[in-house]
Design a protein around this motif. Structure first.
Motif, PDB file in Angstrom:
ATOM      1  N   GLU A 144      13.939  27.823 122.146  1.00  0.00           N
ATOM      2  CA  GLU A 144      13.211  28.293 120.957  1.00  0.00           C
ATOM      3  C   GLU A 144      13.788  28.125 119.724  1.00  0.00           C
ATOM      4  OE1 GLU A 144      10.623  29.809 120.231  1.00  0.00           O
ATOM      5  OE2 GLU A 144      10.673  31.473 119.087  1.00  0.00           O
ATOM      6  N   THR A 145      13.329  27.813 118.745  1.00  0.00           N
ATOM      7  CA  THR A 145      14.080  27.715 117.236  1.00  0.00           C
ATOM      8  C   THR A 145      13.069  28.571 116.311  1.00  0.00           C
ATOM      9  OG1 THR A 145      15.251  25.658 117.694  1.00  0.00           O
ATOM     10  CG2 THR A 145      14.784  26.493 115.276  1.00  0.00           C
ATOM     11  N   ASN A 146      13.692  29.517 115.566  1.00  0.00           N
ATOM     12  CA  ASN A 146      13.177  30.222 114.726  1.00  0.00           C
ATOM     13  C   ASN A 146      13.485  29.863 113.031  1.00  0.00           C
ATOM     14  OD1 ASN A 146      13.003  33.550 116.332  1.00  0.00           O
ATOM     15  ND2 ASN A 146      11.899  31.528 116.686  1.00  0.00           N
ATOM     16  N   HIS A 147      12.583  29.474 112.333  1.00  0.00           N
ATOM     17  CA  HIS A 147      12.948  29.039 110.852  1.00  0.00           C
ATOM     18  C   HIS A 147      12.475  30.341 109.764  1.00  0.00           C
ATOM     19  CE1 HIS A 147      13.148  25.131 112.438  1.00  0.00           C
ATOM     20  NE2 HIS A 147      11.919  25.449 113.153  1.00  0.00           N
ATOM     21  N   MET A 148      13.324  30.592 108.947  1.00  0.00           N
ATOM     22  CA  MET A 148      13.092  31.817 108.082  1.00  0.00           C
ATOM     23  C   MET A 148      13.335  31.572 106.699  1.00  0.00           C
ATOM     24  SD  MET A 148      13.878  35.931 108.606  1.00  0.00           S
ATOM     25  CE  MET A 148      15.703  35.738 108.216  1.00  0.00           C
ATOM     26  N   PRO A 149      12.629  30.786 105.928  1.00  0.00           N
ATOM     27  CA  PRO A 149      12.645  30.708 104.652  1.00  0.00           C
ATOM     28  C   PRO A 149      12.439  32.018 103.812  1.00  0.00           C
ATOM     29  CG  PRO A 149      10.631  29.587 105.207  1.00  0.00           C
ATOM     30  CD  PRO A 149      11.168  30.188 106.387  1.00  0.00           C
ATOM     31  N   GLU A 150      13.216  32.213 102.390  1.00  0.00           N
ATOM     32  CA  GLU A 150      13.007  33.538 101.737  1.00  0.00           C
ATOM     33  C   GLU A 150      13.116  32.845 100.378  1.00  0.00           C
ATOM     34  OE1 GLU A 150      14.709  37.140 103.471  1.00  0.00           O
ATOM     35  OE2 GLU A 150      15.871  35.683 104.513  1.00  0.00           O
ATOM     36  N   LEU A 151      12.136  33.669  99.523  1.00  0.00           N
ATOM     37  CA  LEU A 151      12.575  33.797  98.143  1.00  0.00           C
ATOM     38  C   LEU A 151      13.103  35.288  97.649  1.00  0.00           C
ATOM     39  CD1 LEU A 151      12.619  32.684  95.345  1.00  0.00           C
ATOM     40  CD2 LEU A 151      10.062  33.482  95.058  1.00  0.00           C
ATOM     41  N   ILE A 152      14.072  35.461  97.225  1.00  0.00           N
ATOM     42  CA  ILE A 152      14.733  36.675  97.131  1.00  0.00           C
ATOM     43  C   ILE A 152      15.040  37.071  95.685  1.00  0.00           C
ATOM     44  CG2 ILE A 152      16.636  38.271  98.079  1.00  0.00           C
ATOM     45  CD1 ILE A 152      17.159  36.049 100.319  1.00  0.00           C
ATOM     46  N   TYR A 153      14.952  38.246  95.152  1.00  0.00           N
ATOM     47  CA  TYR A 153      15.412  38.719  93.992  1.00  0.00           C
ATOM     48  C   TYR A 153      16.521  39.714  94.278  1.00  0.00           C
ATOM     49  CZ  TYR A 153      16.450  40.935  89.689  1.00  0.00           C
ATOM     50  OH  TYR A 153      17.192  41.786  88.634  1.00  0.00           O
ATOM     51  N   PHE A 154      17.833  39.415  93.974  1.00  0.00           N
ATOM     52  CA  PHE A 154      18.805  40.367  94.090  1.00  0.00           C
ATOM     53  C   PHE A 154      19.323  41.083  92.932  1.00  0.00           C
ATOM     54  CE2 PHE A 154      23.437  40.813  94.071  1.00  0.00           C
ATOM     55  CZ  PHE A 154      23.772  41.414  95.354  1.00  0.00           C
ATOM     56  N   HIS A 155      19.752  42.183  92.848  1.00  0.00           N
ATOM     57  CA  HIS A 155      19.813  42.971  91.831  1.00  0.00           C
ATOM     58  C   HIS A 155      21.353  43.850  92.248  1.00  0.00           C
ATOM     59  CE1 HIS A 155      19.390  44.574  87.697  1.00  0.00           C
ATOM     60  NE2 HIS A 155      19.669  45.790  88.347  1.00  0.00           N
ATOM     61  N   ARG A 156      22.347  43.673  91.448  1.00  0.00           N
ATOM     62  CA  ARG A 156      23.419  44.604  91.619  1.00  0.00           C
ATOM     63  C   ARG A 156      23.637  45.682  90.660  1.00  0.00           C
ATOM     64  NH1 ARG A 156      29.706  42.135  91.757  1.00  0.00           N
ATOM     65  NH2 ARG A 156      30.680  43.919  93.031  1.00  0.00           N
ATOM     66  N   PRO A 157      23.215  46.839  90.897  1.00  0.00           N
ATOM     67  CA  PRO A 157      22.917  47.938  89.857  1.00  0.00           C
ATOM     68  C   PRO A 157      24.131  48.611  89.266  1.00  0.00           C
ATOM     69  CG  PRO A 157      22.448  48.927  92.168  1.00  0.00           C
ATOM     70  CD  PRO A 157      22.501  47.433  92.179  1.00  0.00           C
ATOM     71  N   ASN A 158      25.375  48.574  90.393  1.00  0.00           N
ATOM     72  CA  ASN A 158      26.505  49.181  89.945  1.00  0.00           C
ATOM     73  C   ASN A 158      26.563  50.744  89.593  1.00  0.00           C
ATOM     74  OD1 ASN A 158      28.261  46.752  89.975  1.00  0.00           O
ATOM     75  ND2 ASN A 158      27.622  46.241  87.921  1.00  0.00           N
ATOM     76  N   TRP A 159      25.621  51.466  90.644  1.00  0.00           N
ATOM     77  CA  TRP A 159      25.453  52.810  90.388  1.00  0.00           C
ATOM     78  C   TRP A 159      26.525  53.546  91.353  1.00  0.00           C
ATOM     79  CZ3 TRP A 159      19.693  52.223  91.644  1.00  0.00           C
ATOM     80  CH2 TRP A 159      19.085  51.936  90.557  1.00  0.00           C
ATOM     81  N   GLU A 163      32.461  58.725  96.272  1.00  0.00           N
ATOM     82  CA  GLU A 163      32.983  57.420  96.774  1.00  0.00           C
ATOM     83  C   GLU A 163      31.821  56.370  97.165  1.00  0.00           C
ATOM     84  OE1 GLU A 163      36.253  56.941  96.755  1.00  0.00           O
ATOM     85  OE2 GLU A 163      36.757  58.989  95.868  1.00  0.00           O
ATOM     86  N   TRP A 164      30.738  56.647  96.935  1.00  0.00           N
ATOM     87  CA  TRP A 164      29.904  55.695  97.564  1.00  0.00           C
ATOM     88  C   TRP A 164      29.083  54.890  96.320  1.00  0.00           C
ATOM     89  CZ3 TRP A 164      28.617  54.662 102.467  1.00  0.00           C
ATOM     90  CH2 TRP A 164      29.119  55.579 103.242  1.00  0.00           C
ATOM     91  N   LYS A 165      28.965  53.308  96.515  1.00  0.00           N
ATOM     92  CA  LYS A 165      28.584  52.844  95.489  1.00  0.00           C
ATOM     93  C   LYS A 165      27.379  51.955  96.004  1.00  0.00           C
ATOM     94  CE  LYS A 165      29.901  48.795  92.762  1.00  0.00           C
ATOM     95  NZ  LYS A 165      30.964  47.838  92.541  1.00  0.00           N
ATOM     96  N   VAL A 166      26.118  51.870  95.279  1.00  0.00           N
ATOM     97  CA  VAL A 166      25.130  51.270  95.398  1.00  0.00           C
ATOM     98  C   VAL A 166      25.356  49.668  95.243  1.00  0.00           C
ATOM     99  CG1 VAL A 166      22.519  50.664  95.155  1.00  0.00           C
ATOM    100  CG2 VAL A 166      23.639  52.998  95.041  1.00  0.00           C
ATOM    101  N   GLU A 167      25.509  48.865  96.090  1.00  0.00           N
ATOM    102  CA  GLU A 167      26.021  47.462  95.778  1.00  0.00           C
ATOM    103  C   GLU A 167      24.939  46.441  95.701  1.00  0.00           C
ATOM    104  OE1 GLU A 167      28.773  46.325  95.979  1.00  0.00           O
ATOM    105  OE2 GLU A 167      30.172  47.856  96.862  1.00  0.00           O
ATOM    106  N   ALA A 168      23.829  46.673  96.272  1.00  0.00           N
ATOM    107  CA  ALA A 168      22.654  45.892  95.986  1.00  0.00           C
ATOM    108  C   ALA A 168      21.194  46.239  96.157  1.00  0.00           C
ATOM    109  CB  ALA A 168      22.969  44.455  96.766  1.00  0.00           C
ATOM    110  N   LEU A 169      20.357  45.758  95.590  1.00  0.00           N
ATOM    111  CA  LEU A 169      18.984  46.072  95.773  1.00  0.00           C
ATOM    112  C   LEU A 169      18.229  44.681  95.751  1.00  0.00           C
ATOM    113  CD1 LEU A 169      18.230  48.951  92.976  1.00  0.00           C
ATOM    114  CD2 LEU A 169      18.677  49.132  95.636  1.00  0.00           C
TER     115      LEU A 169
END
Length: 312
Positions: A144-159, A163-169
């Motif tokens: 079995e071989t699984n192929h997974m292409p993606e188009l991704i919008y990555f956002h780093r809000p810096n909230w 002690e907790w930081k939102v790293e990515a949306l």
């Protein structure tokens, strides 16, 4: 010339990110933007997740660099106690419990940075394969071989909250398929939203997805239509990821499932450095959905091998 400018010029000789910005950055780019983009003022207390994102941003402009997306590994000793014979095409030869499992996952930026370097589009591709390398009677096929292409919008809000930081949306269009035809064909399309928070050595991520509807098949052999209409009963509508990094050792735990049906899967991993970029890696999988061909069949797998790029 200011001291800060001298520091940037000196850093450029040792920092490809700074050199790239000085040579090819926009004319109105400020010193502060270069410092932030290239992480020249990194805090010693930065989380493991922040360090990975900073490294990705620094390498993103390099012409001959592909960033890791998920972790990359090869597991030569992978044992499944419950192999799925239903999809096996090589009878009367039996399917081996032992096989080789590997994953290749990369991404590249395809747009400039937006919102002062906080947002960007990427294309990504993940290949996951299960290879019956030790099954000589069946001519060692790729099961079995699984192929997974993606188009991704990555956002780093810096909230940050305490002690907790939102790293990515992120927001992605995701297609996954096993590339087969007929009754062995499996595929689905999803819109996936996700986020990650971190605190020191700990990182927690979550994704929720909406499966895009497909028309039903007129018959099992119909090449058009939905290959697996009940896939969300086993794969659910999202997953949770927990990561822990300490002294270059990584622990990971992925949970995925459907609360309504009580079905899902869990993947646990542990890796540690060996030499150069080679890491030892142990992976355990229990439940449904390890692969598309087995999305509705339970796996009980233990694997041992090597990891090339870890999660963190």
């Amino acid at each position: 010339m200011s001291l800060t400018t001298w520091m940037l010029l000196a850093a450029a000789s040792a920092n490809p990110c700074v050199e790239e910005q000085l040579r090819h950055g926009a004319e109105d780019t400020t010193l502060g933007q270069i410092r932030a983009h290239c992480n020249l003022e990194a805090d010693d207390d930065d989380s493991a997740a922040s360090e990975r994102i900073d490294a990705e941003m620094a390498a993103a402009e390099e012409r001959f660099v592909l960033n890791a997306h998920h972790n990359n590994y090869i597991l030569p000793a992978s044992y499944n106690r419950r192999p799925n014979e239903a999809g096996w095409e090589y009878a009367p030869e039996a399917m081996d419990n032992w096989e080789v499992k590997f994953q290749l996952s990369v991404k590249v930026p395809v747009t400039p940075e937006w919102f002062s370097g906080q947002g960007r589009f990427y294309v990504a591709y993940t290949n996951q394969s299960w290879w019956q390398a030790y099954n000589k009677d069946a001519s060692a096929p790729f099961r079995e071989t699984n192929h997974m292409p993606e188009l991704i919008y990555f956002h780093r809000p810096n909230w940050q909250w305490g002690e907790w930081k939102v790293e990515a949306l992120s927001l992605a269009f995701n297609h996954q398929s096993n590339g087969q035809s007929g009754t062995q064909s499996r595929s689905w399309n999803r819109i996936i939203g996700g986020g990650a928070v971190s605190n020191g050595a700990w990182t927690f991520g979550a994704q929720a997805w909406h499966r895009l509807k497909e028309d039903p098949k007129s018959s099992p052999d119909d090449p058009r239509g939905d290959d697996n209409p009940d896939i969300t009963d086993f794969m659910g509508h999202g997953e949770l990821l927990m990561l822990y990094k300490r002294d270059e050792r990584n622990l990971s735990l992925r949970l995925r499932g459907n609360l309504a049906t009580g079905k899902g899967g869990v993947e646990a991993g542990w890796s540690l450095p060996l030499f150069a970029k080679l890491r030892g890696y142990v992976q355990i999988y229990y439940g449904y959905g390890e692969s598309l061909i087995d999305y509705n069949v339970k796996s009980e797998r233990v694997s041992l091998g090597f990891e090339f790029t870890p999660w963190l």
